[in-house]
Design a protein around this motif. Sequence first.
Motif, PDB file in Angstrom:
ATOM      1  N   GLU A  24     -51.790  -6.950  -4.404  1.00 57.82           N
ATOM      2  CA  GLU A  24     -52.092  -7.239  -3.002  1.00 57.82           C
ATOM      3  C   GLU A  24     -53.105  -6.218  -2.508  1.00 57.82           C
ATOM      4  N   CYS A  79     -49.706 -14.961  -2.993  1.00 59.62           N
ATOM      5  CA  CYS A  79     -50.154 -16.208  -2.373  1.00 59.62           C
ATOM      6  C   CYS A  79     -50.782 -17.138  -3.424  1.00 59.62           C
ATOM      7  N   ASP A 103     -43.128  -8.521  -2.397  1.00 59.97           N
ATOM      8  CA  ASP A 103     -42.405  -9.017  -1.219  1.00 59.97           C
ATOM      9  C   ASP A 103     -43.221  -8.813   0.056  1.00 59.97           C
ATOM     10  N   TYR A 104     -44.148  -7.854   0.008  1.00 62.54           N
ATOM     11  CA  TYR A 104     -44.983  -7.523   1.182  1.00 62.54           C
ATOM     12  C   TYR A 104     -46.437  -7.381   0.751  1.00 62.54           C
ATOM     13  N   ARG A 105     -47.329  -7.692   1.668  1.00 66.63           N
ATOM     14  CA  ARG A 105     -48.768  -7.455   1.437  1.00 66.63           C
ATOM     15  C   ARG A 105     -49.343  -6.817   2.701  1.00 66.63           C
ATOM     16  N   GLU A 126     -46.924  -7.178   5.762  1.00 64.81           N
ATOM     17  CA  GLU A 126     -46.245  -8.410   6.188  1.00 64.81           C
ATOM     18  C   GLU A 126     -45.594  -9.066   4.980  1.00 64.81           C
ATOM     19  N   ARG A 127     -44.601  -9.900   5.210  1.00 61.05           N
ATOM     20  CA  ARG A 127     -43.864 -10.557   4.125  1.00 61.05           C
ATOM     21  C   ARG A 127     -44.721 -11.612   3.435  1.00 61.05           C
ATOM     22  N   THR A 128     -44.531 -11.749   2.146  1.00 58.48           N
ATOM     23  CA  THR A 128     -45.102 -12.878   1.400  1.00 58.48           C
ATOM     24  C   THR A 128     -44.058 -13.997   1.402  1.00 58.48           C
ATOM     25  N   ASP A 129     -44.457 -15.203   1.000  1.00 53.36           N
ATOM     26  CA  ASP A 129     -43.486 -16.297   0.885  1.00 53.36           C
ATOM     27  C   ASP A 129     -42.702 -16.134  -0.411  1.00 53.36           C
ATOM     28  N   ASP A 130     -41.418 -16.484  -0.363  1.00 52.44           N
ATOM     29  CA  ASP A 130     -40.592 -16.432  -1.575  1.00 52.44           C
ATOM     30  C   ASP A 130     -40.760 -17.739  -2.353  1.00 52.44           C
TER      31      ASP A 130
END
Length: 226
Positions: A24, A79, A103-105, A126-130
Motif C-alpha cells: 500500500e 484493492c 487491513d489498512y492503507r 483507512e480500512r481496506t475491504d475484506d
Amino acid sequence: YRTCACEKDMTGMKVLITAGPTQEAIDPVRYITNHSSGKMGYNLARACMLRGADVTLVTGKTSLTPPLFVETIPVVTACDMYEAVTERSADMDLIIKAAAVADYRPAIVASEKTKKADGQLSIELERTDDILKYLGDHKKPGQFLCGFSMETQNMIENSRKKLDKKHLDMVIANNLKEAGAGFETDTNIVTILTKDTTIELPIMSKEEVAFHILDHILACKDAKNE
Ligand code: CTP
Ligand code: CA
C-alpha cells in the motif's frame, strides 16, 4: 507422499488461490507491507495443479517463480487483489486465501516524495475491504472457501471467530510465535479448523502442508456432497 505417484483427484476442479503480501503506497517511494513470502500459497497452487485442477493464482509481489501450468495474475494492492479475486470467484469450486492482505492503507497517497522535517510524522490509515468476508457473503452453491489465519495469541479462539464471521468452510491457523512456523520459513505448523473439527499438523515443509490441506478439503467436500 514421497513414494507414490500424485493422484489426479482434483481433475475438473476450478481453483483460485491468493498468495503473498499486498503493498500500500505512502508516496512514490514508500509503501506499507508485511513479511509474507508467498511460499504457502505458491505451494498450494502447484499442489492443486499436480492433482489435476485448473488453477488461478492471484499473487502479491514475491520473489518466487510462478508455478508451471497455473494462470498467475500479479497484483500489488489489497484493492487490486479484491478486484482480481471478485472478478473470477463466481465459477470457482474452491478458493483458498493464503495471501496476507493489508487491513489498512494510507488514506491519502502523496503524489510527490514526502520530505523529512523535524518532529514526528503521522500517516492516516483507512480500512481496506475484506476480500474473504465478501466471498463468504456471496458464496456460490457447492463452493468451498478456505481462509488462513495468522495470530500471535489466542490462535484457536480468534481463528474460529474468522471461520464464523466470514462464513468459511475451513481456516488454516498458524501461530507466528512458534519456531518453524509462519512467514519466511520453508516449514509451517498449522491447525486445520472446520465447524466441528480441530486438526493439529506437526511441523513439515510448506509443500507437504499444502498436500495435507488439500486432502482435508477434498474429504470435507466429499462429506458435504454425500
Ligand atoms: N483477508 C482478506 N482481505 C482482507 C484481510 C484479510 O481476504 N482485507 C483474508 C486473508 O487472506 C486470510 C484471512 O482473511 O485468509 C484472515 O486474515 P487475518 O489477517 O489472519 O485476519 P483478519 O480477518 O484480517 O483479522 P486480524 O488481522 O484483525 O486478525
Ligand atoms: Ca488482517
